[in-house]
Design an enzyme around this catalytic site. Structure first.
Site, PDB file in Angstrom:
ATOM      1  N   ARG A  17       0.833  -1.220   0.000  1.00 24.81           N
ATOM      2  CA  ARG A  17       0.000   0.000   0.000  1.00 24.81           C
ATOM      3  C   ARG A  17       0.861   1.262   0.000  1.00 24.81           C
ATOM      4  O   ARG A  17       0.461   2.273  -0.585  1.00 24.81           O
ATOM      5  CB  ARG A  17      -0.948  -0.007   1.192  1.00 24.81           C
ATOM      6  CG  ARG A  17      -2.074  -1.000   0.962  1.00 24.81           C
ATOM      7  CD  ARG A  17      -3.131  -0.903   2.017  1.00 24.81           C
ATOM      8  NE  ARG A  17      -4.318  -1.604   1.597  1.00 24.81           N
ATOM      9  CZ  ARG A  17      -5.074  -2.361   2.380  1.00 24.81           C
ATOM     10  NH1 ARG A  17      -4.763  -2.511   3.649  1.00 24.81           N
ATOM     11  NH2 ARG A  17      -6.135  -2.955   1.904  1.00 24.81           N
ATOM     12  N   LYS A  40     -18.703 -16.014   3.068  1.00 26.34           N
ATOM     13  CA  LYS A  40     -20.151 -15.837   3.221  1.00 26.34           C
ATOM     14  C   LYS A  40     -20.863 -15.307   1.982  1.00 26.34           C
ATOM     15  O   LYS A  40     -20.402 -14.356   1.361  1.00 26.34           O
ATOM     16  CB  LYS A  40     -20.402 -14.829   4.344  1.00 26.34           C
ATOM     17  CG  LYS A  40     -20.028 -15.326   5.710  1.00 26.34           C
ATOM     18  CD  LYS A  40     -20.471 -14.278   6.697  1.00 26.34           C
ATOM     19  CE  LYS A  40     -20.058 -14.612   8.102  1.00 26.34           C
ATOM     20  NZ  LYS A  40     -20.109 -13.406   8.927  1.00 26.34           N
ATOM     21  N   GLY A  58      -8.275  -8.781  -0.202  1.00 26.16           N
ATOM     22  CA  GLY A  58      -6.983  -9.102   0.398  1.00 26.16           C
ATOM     23  C   GLY A  58      -6.559 -10.546   0.197  1.00 26.16           C
ATOM     24  O   GLY A  58      -5.403 -10.828  -0.133  1.00 26.16           O
ATOM     25  N   GLY A  61     -13.385  -4.241  -0.694  1.00 23.56           N
ATOM     26  CA  GLY A  61     -14.760  -3.813  -0.408  1.00 23.56           C
ATOM     27  C   GLY A  61     -15.205  -2.703  -1.339  1.00 23.56           C
ATOM     28  O   GLY A  61     -16.304  -2.729  -1.896  1.00 23.56           O
TER      29      GLY A  61
HETATM   30  P1  AMP Z   1     -14.117 -13.438   2.732  1.00 21.57           P
HETATM   31  O1  AMP Z   1     -13.570 -12.508   3.766  1.00 21.57           O
HETATM   32  O2  AMP Z   1     -15.596 -13.580   2.761  1.00 21.57           O
HETATM   33  O3  AMP Z   1     -13.566 -13.188   1.348  1.00 21.57           O
HETATM   34  O4  AMP Z   1     -13.625 -14.875   3.158  1.00 21.57           O
HETATM   35  C1  AMP Z   1     -12.274 -15.223   3.191  1.00 21.57           C
HETATM   36  C2  AMP Z   1     -12.107 -16.351   4.145  1.00 21.57           C
HETATM   37  O5  AMP Z   1     -12.964 -17.419   3.772  1.00 21.57           O
HETATM   38  C3  AMP Z   1     -10.702 -16.904   4.158  1.00 21.57           C
HETATM   39  O6  AMP Z   1     -10.140 -16.675   5.421  1.00 21.57           O
HETATM   40  C4  AMP Z   1     -10.907 -18.386   3.898  1.00 21.57           C
HETATM   41  O7  AMP Z   1     -10.125 -19.196   4.755  1.00 21.57           O
HETATM   42  C5  AMP Z   1     -12.363 -18.598   4.208  1.00 21.57           C
HETATM   43  N1  AMP Z   1     -12.898 -19.751   3.491  1.00 21.57           N
HETATM   44  C6  AMP Z   1     -12.926 -19.949   2.166  1.00 21.57           C
HETATM   45  N2  AMP Z   1     -13.463 -21.136   1.889  1.00 21.57           N
HETATM   46  C7  AMP Z   1     -13.769 -21.718   3.045  1.00 21.57           C
HETATM   47  C8  AMP Z   1     -14.359 -22.984   3.407  1.00 21.57           C
HETATM   48  N3  AMP Z   1     -14.711 -23.863   2.473  1.00 21.57           N
HETATM   49  N4  AMP Z   1     -14.550 -23.225   4.720  1.00 21.57           N
HETATM   50  C9  AMP Z   1     -14.207 -22.339   5.650  1.00 21.57           C
HETATM   51  N5  AMP Z   1     -13.646 -21.142   5.379  1.00 21.57           N
HETATM   52  C10 AMP Z   1     -13.428 -20.841   4.088  1.00 21.57           C
END
Ligand code: AMP
Length: 400
Positions: free
Chosen positions: A40, A201, A352, A375
């Site tokens: 950054r 999510k 990230g 974001g």
């Molecule tokens: P996000 O912040 O929503 O982009 O999510 C990123 C996080 O999702 C990372 O820390 C990943 O480890 C987690 N993640 C991705 N796939 C899975 C999964 N199948 N089970 C649990 N965590 C996950």
């Protein structure tokens, strides 16, 4: 969009001898006073170099972490001053507060081409509260304003929005302008346009999914969010991370995708384990057993998604395909990263985790655009107004 750019500010009204407040995103990871990643800082240099070369008196500001309106030495920007000085090849003074005596004295004492870095903006609650009085105090430090903090452009904070009407001229820095230029290309994409969406999510990505179904040719879903889609259709997902309160949304989005002719792709095989701790005993399956959790897309799915990426003319990727921080669950994300890098189409990667995966594979320089704001880029591509950009827009229109 009528946002003024830095070059226009440099030519008219000119910056020589004028104090320019630059909102950067210097939110770097710092542990025990040591900066772990300077991406950054490096991304902020082109704008800062242009300003110092033109003889501006440059006041640099940023947030770091979430100190919640309290002074917190672990989130001080002081270590950043040394790196900035080294990269810019000039001395960088540091004011131990972003408003008040130290900031005012530092700003008043700047010579042409010199740089002052202000302490973390978020040590004051007025920053995130977008407090009018705090915004005016920031604005009083300078004559001109440049926003180069794309990563916080989706926040209406004092330094990104509130202070803009209080300065004589405001412009977008080169980093912010470059981000918008790339993201704007996703509104009229060369086809096929593929979106790869992953992460934990569905709820976080609902808005962007809905917007992209209207524009993309295909959306390939990975990460834990894929299990919410599969479970909503009654497929077995074992103990995988799902959001049952999003099942209706997932079904609605699949139906809408079908109506629009957007192919919504879901994993057909998975890498599973009994728990994260049992990663060494992971297995590839096409149906998730009741006593297992899905942690990554399987090799067949990775191949399918990689084929899509290689054939696409435009790609937007945000979010890992699995729990890639654990090496046993990283192969899906890595395969996607390689395919996106190999694709000859326009590739834009944000978030990230996706950036970390691309850099982990040493592929950063083979992606057309690595967005510094996960974001902010997701909000922008779904057509939402970013307050930081709207403030510049209003300033350029003369309505601020
Ligand atoms: P996000 O912040 O929503 O982009 O999510 C990123 C996080 O999702 C990372 O820390 C990943 O480890 C987690 N993640 C991705 N796939 C899975 C999964 N199948 N089970 C649990 N965590 C996950």
């Amino acid at each position: 969009m009528a946002v003024r750019d830095l070059d226009s500010l440099l030519s008219e009204p000119g910056v020589q001898g004028r104090r320019v407040f630059v909102r950067c995103d210097l939110n770097v990871p710092i542990k025990e006073g040591v900066i772990r990643d300077t991406t950054r800082i490096d991304a902020s240099l082109p704008t800062l170099r242009k300003l110092t070369a033109a003889g501006a008196r440059v006041i640099v500001s940023s947030h770091l972490g979430r100190p919640k309106g309290q002074r917190n030495e672990a989130m001080s920007l002081a270590p950043v001053a040394a790196v900035l000085a080294e990269r810019l090849g000039c001395s960088v003074d540091f004011a131990d507060d972003c408003v008040g005596a130290s900031a005012e004295t530092g700003a008043a004492g700047l010579a042409d081409g010199q740089v002052l870095l202000l302490e973390n903006l978020r040590f004051h609650a007025g920053e995130t509260d977008n407090d009018e009085g705090f915004a005016e105090r920031l604005a009083s430090l300078a004559d001109l304003y440049v926003n180069d903090a794309f990563g916080t452009a989706h926040r209406a904070h004092a330094s990104t929005a509130g202070m803009v009407p209080h300065v004589a001229h405001a412009a977008a820095g080169d980093l912010l302008r470059g981000e918008l230029a790339y993201l704007n290309r996703l509104f009229e994409p060369e086809r096929p346009f593929l979106c790869l969406l992953g992460g934990a999510k569905v709820s976080d990505k609902l808005g962007v999914l809905e917007a992209l179904i209207e524009r993309a040719d295909a959306i390939a879903v990975g990460g834990a969010m894929a299990y919410t889609f599969l479970a909503a259709e009654g497929e077995a997902v074992g103990g995988s991370l799902v959001e049952p309160d999003r099942f209706d949304d997932a079904r609605r989005m699949r139906a809408r995708a079908e109506e629009k002719g957007c192919r919504l792709l879901l994993p057909s095989d998975h890498i599973v384990a009994a728990s994260v701790e049992a990663a060494d005993a992971s297995q590839t399956v096409s149906q998730i057993p009741d006593d297992a959790l899905g942690f990554d897309i399987g090799p067949e799915t990775a191949d399918r998604y990689a084929d899509e990426a290689r054939a696409a003319r435009t790609i937007l990727w945000n979010g890992p395909m699995g729990m890639f921080e654990v090496s046993a669950f990283a192969s899906g994300t890595e395969a996607v990263a390689r395919a996106v890098a190999e694709s000859e189409g326009l590739s834009v990667v944000g978030g990230g985790d996706s950036l970390a995966a691309v850099n982990q594979c040493g592929l950063g320089d083979r992606i057309d655009h690595l967005s510094t704001g996960g974001g902010a880029s997701l909000e922008y591509v779904q057509g939402l107004t970013l307050p930081g950009v709207a403030a510049l827009d209003a300033a350029a229109e003369g309505t601020s």
